[in-house]
Every structure is written in structure tokens, then in C-alpha cells.
Design an enzyme around this catalytic site. Structure first.
Site, short mmCIF file in Angstrom:
data_model
loop_
_atom_site.label_atom_id
_atom_site.label_comp_id
_atom_site.label_asym_id
_atom_site.label_seq_id
_atom_site.Cartn_x
_atom_site.Cartn_y
_atom_site.Cartn_z
N HIS A 71 -42.36 8.82 -3.16
CA HIS A 71 -41.05 8.19 -3.29
C HIS A 71 -39.95 9.24 -3.17
CE1 HIS A 71 -43.56 5.75 -6.40
NE2 HIS A 71 -43.81 5.32 -5.17
N TYR A 98 -39.72 14.60 -16.02
CA TYR A 98 -38.72 14.99 -15.02
C TYR A 98 -37.31 14.63 -15.49
CZ TYR A 98 -39.87 10.19 -13.44
OH TYR A 98 -40.15 8.84 -13.36
#
Length: 464
Positions: A66, A129
Site C-alpha cells: 500500500h 509506525y
């Protein structure tokens, strides 16, 4: 944070960060994100606003590939993964692949448009993240994907995808040949209908160019309707420039609204979204006492217009990424002094023109080229003077040059003092000396065109 290092990869902007892990019998500790030290090593100061964690209980969980419309900083809290990244941005690096095995000692900075995927190599893996934009359904609509199994990518997955845990959605992603590349962030030109705005639109044909009919810089609501994440640069060529009218009650309000309040809105947007803001300033911020003005001279405006421009400059200077381009005596596609003089010459009029205000003309094609140069070469942020080059002249000198280029006698132009010219008129005070030092812009590698050459070409274009 000794021992920390940053490594480049085959993908431009994709950076591997080696972290220092302090371990003992109790376990380990690391500084996972340390802005000051990491940016000093070369990591972009990307301004994270959200932290996400993905927990994977088993080996072989494979996610991706992605590409999101934001930057992110990926690290492992526990376990290990095989990470794979594919550049899905527009440009020559489209389709480039990089792979890295990640554990607690390694992190990766992933720029916007680079697709991210990973495969867990140990059970109970936590993948963390930081991102610099908030997730939303609208943002998800701008994701870009590529298929994990595309042979063109050549990714050597440690666990064959046939044996891995992969979602049906990820298995259905398109092959690289069918991927629509993520567009790069764009440049936005404000004030596109003005003389400079039109010149900028010529040299930046892929930029979005908005005039007041599309975006009113003085309207606070207008800023809420723009997806600023799609831009990386704003060039503010919008301004209130009616020097004399600014001294009236209505003009004063309009000047402050366009040159200060609106600039404040742009400063907020640029700071919040980490945009580069290019702002056009004016010689009118000075009182004209010095014969030539350098970039570091303190403002000393004589009138309302100059006061508003000086105030706008002060606001722009607070933006981390800013270029203030200070100019004077602008000539371009629209009503201006040179066009007026050429029209009078054609009609046989013999004008009187002030001969005790001194400066240099600036042609908008040269000004626009200088702005593009700053954005391409990226010298230190700050103030850069930019006008035409050559001798300093009075307005009467310029008018005489125009008359001569139009085939008329220079003596058709009668010099007059500012005091005599403005007698009985309501006008703003103007700086006597408007010439700007060009040393700083020249030091960046940009050489402004001589005024004489630009004037000759401009007057010639008016005849054609």
C-alpha cells in the site's frame, strides 16, 4: 544517541535508520524516535501526528503493498519482519523495489507515495509506525496499491505467498503495469490573474493557478475547503498594491486584509502542513534613505502599503520553509508604467515624469524565473532581493528609454520633482531610493537579466 546511522536505499527518499538498542538481563531499551538527533543525521523533519501499531500473532502474516498519501516512520516493537517497499510515485523511479529485514534495531523512513509491505518472521510481532497526517476515509481513497505476487517486482518473500497469511483484498491488488502512479505534490500559485501570477503560470505549467475568482485569500472559509496535503509549495503573488488608495479609510482596511490578515492564514496553513511558502515583498517596506537596500535592512515603511507589506513579511518569516522575494517596479502582462509610457508615445503626448525616485525595473518573466530557480536549487530559506540588473535609474530615465524605443525623442519626456508632481494631489509617500542589492540571489547561481535588454524586448512586444 551514539551508534545511530542512516542509510540510503535504491528508492529515493526511503531511508534505513540503524537504532541503538541497550540490552541487559531485564530486556532492552531504545530511543525509537528522537527528532533532534535524527534530523541532524539527515532524516526529514516530517512532523508525525499519529502513531499506529499492528500486532501479528503468527509467522507469515503478509500485508500490503500500500502507498499512502503521507510520510511514515516504521519500526518494530517486538519480533522481526521482512519489509518490502515499491516506489509508486510519478517519475523515473516508479517501480523501484527495496527490501530490508527489520528488528528492534532497525527502522525505515517511508516517503509519501512509496508502497509499504511486510511479512512477519517471528510470532507475536508488533509493527509500529508514525505518520504525518490523520487517517480518514477520504485519505484512504487516495491510496495506491500493487500486487504482492507481481513477478515484475522480483520480491523474494522468505515465506512463499501460497503459504502466507494474506488478505483477499491484498491478493486482488493490480499488477504494476496497471497501477496509476501517485501524483507528486503540486505547487499552488495564488494571485494568478495578476502580472506576476500570469508569468508564473507560464514557467510552472503544471501548477494550480488560482485567481480571486477561484480563491479569495481574504476569506477564512476558503482555506477550509482546500486539501493542503496535496501541495508542497504555495507561491503568494496575491496582494493589494494600490499605493495611493491604501491611504484612504477603505483602502487601508483592504490593504491590511490582503497583505496581512490573509498572509496570516497562509502562514498557518504552510506551518501546519509543512509547505514551502514563497511570498513576494516590496521595496516599499523601506523609507528609501539608503541608496541600495540589502536583505537584512530593517523595515522603515513610509505609508500604509509599505506597512502592510512589512507586517506580512514578518509573518512569513515565522514559517520554517519560506522564501521572501523582495522586488520593485514590476512590469508584466497588465497595466504598468512602461505600457502607459509606450501608449503616450504612440499618441504623441509629451509627459512630465518624476526624476528624483530611483530604482530598477523588474520584469515578471525574470521574477518568475528567479522564483523557480529558488524552488529548484533550494538555497537557505530567507529573504532574496530580485529585480532587473544594470544601472539605477529614475522614472524619468525609464520613460525616456521607452520613448526612444518607440521612435520618439528622449526630450519629449520632461523631468519633474516629486514635490511638484504631487502638488495638490492626495498621494502616498514613496521611497526616494528603491534599488535592491542583488548579491544574495546571484550567489545562488541566478543572474537577473539586464533591465535594458528586458525593456527593449518588452516594448517590442507591445508593437507586435
Amino acid at each position: 544517541m551514539s551508534g545511530v546511522g542512516i542509510r540510503e536505499t535504491a528508492i529515493p527518499g526511503l531511508l534505513v535508520v540503524d537504532l541503538q538498542v541497550h540490552a541487559d538481563a531485564r530486556g532492552w531499551f531504545k530511543e525509537n524516535w528522537q527528532r533532534e538527533k535524527m534530523t541532524a543525521l539527515g532524516l526529514p523533519d516530517f512532523g508525525p501526528v499519529q502513531n499506529n501499531v499492528s500486532f501479528n500473532p503468527q509467522v507469515g502474516v503478509t500485508r500490503g503493498i500500500h502507498a499512502e498519501p503521507w510520510d511514515k516512520f516504521v519500526s518494530i516493537v517486538t519480533g522481526r519482519v521482512f519489509g518490502a517497499w515499491v516506489d509508486l510515485r510519478e517519475g523515473d523511479s516508479f517501480g523501484t523495489v527495496a527490501t530490508v529485514e527489520l528488528g528492534p534495531e532497525t527502522a525505515v523512513f517511508v516517503p509519501r507515495g512509496v508502497a509499504n509491505s511486510y511479512q512477519t518472521l517471528e510470532p507475536a510481532t508488533a509493527y509500529s509506525y508514525l505518520v504525518n497526517d490523520h487517517w480518514s476515509p477520504q485519505a484512504r481513497a487516495s491510496y495506491t496499491y500493487v500486487n504482492l505476487a507481481d513477478p515484475r517486482l522480483g520480491i523474494d518473500w522468505p515465506i512463499p505467498l501460497a503459504d502466507a497469511e494474506v488478505s483477499e483484498a491484498d491478493r486482488r491488488h493490480p499488477m504494476l503495469a496497471d497501477v496509476v502512479a501517485m501524483p507528486r505534490r503540486r505547487t499552488l500559485i495564488l494571485g494568478a490573474n495578476g502580472q506576476l501570477g500570469r508569468a508564473l503560470s507560464v514557467v510552472l505549467p503544471t501548477a494550480d493557478a488560482w485567481g480571486r475568482d477561484r480563491f479569495d485569500v481574504t476569506d477564512p472559509a476558503a482555506y477550509q475547503a482546500v486539501r493542503w496535503q496535496d501541495y508542497d509549495t504555495i507561491i503568494n503573488a496575491a496582494a493589494y498594491t494600490k499605493v495611493d488608495a491604501a491611504e484612504t479609510p477603505e483602502g487601508r482596511r483592504d490593504a491590511w486584509a490582503a497583505n496581512v490578515t490573509a498572509v496570516g492564514h497562509l502562514v498557518r496553513v504552510a506551518t501546519e502542513h509543512r509547505l514551502t511558502l514563497v511570498h513576494v515583498s516590496s521595496d516599499y517596506i523601506f523609507d528609501g534613505t539608503a541608496e541600495t537596500h540589502g536583505e537584512d535592512e530593517a523595515p522603515s515603511p513610509l505609508g500604509v502599503y509599505g506597512q502592510t507589506k512589512a507586517a506580512g513579511d514578518a509573518l512569513v518569516a515565522t514559517v520554517p520553509g519560506h522564501y521572501i522575494v523582495r522586488t520593485s517596479w514590476v512590469i508584466g502582462d497588465g497595466p504598468n508604467f512602461v505600457r502607459t509610457m509606450a501608449g503616450l508615445a504612440e499618441k504623441g503626448v509629451k509627459p512630465t515624469v518624476v526624476d528624483d525616485q530611483y530604482g530598477r525595473l523588474t520584469f515578471t518573466d525574470d521574477l518568475a524565473a528567479g522564483i523557480v530557480h529558488l524552488l529548484a536549487s533550494r538555497p537557505a530559506y530567507g529573504v532574496y532581493n530580485l529585480t532587473g540588473a544594470g544601472p539605477i535609474q529614475s522614472w524619468a530615465d525609464v520613460a525616456a528609454d521607452v520613448y526612444e524605443l518607440c521612435g520618439r525623442s528622449r526630450t519629449d519626456v520632461t523631468p519633474i520633482s516629486t514635490t511638484d508632481y504631487t502638488a495638490g494631489r492626495q498621494t502616498a509617500l514613496r521611497p526616494v531610493h528603491s534599488a535592491l542589492s542583488l548579491d544574495r540571489i546571484v550567489a545562488t547561481g541566478f543572474t537577473p537579466k539586464p533591465v535594458a535588454d528586458s525593456l527593449s524586448a518588452y516594448v517590442g512586444s507591445l508593437k507586435s
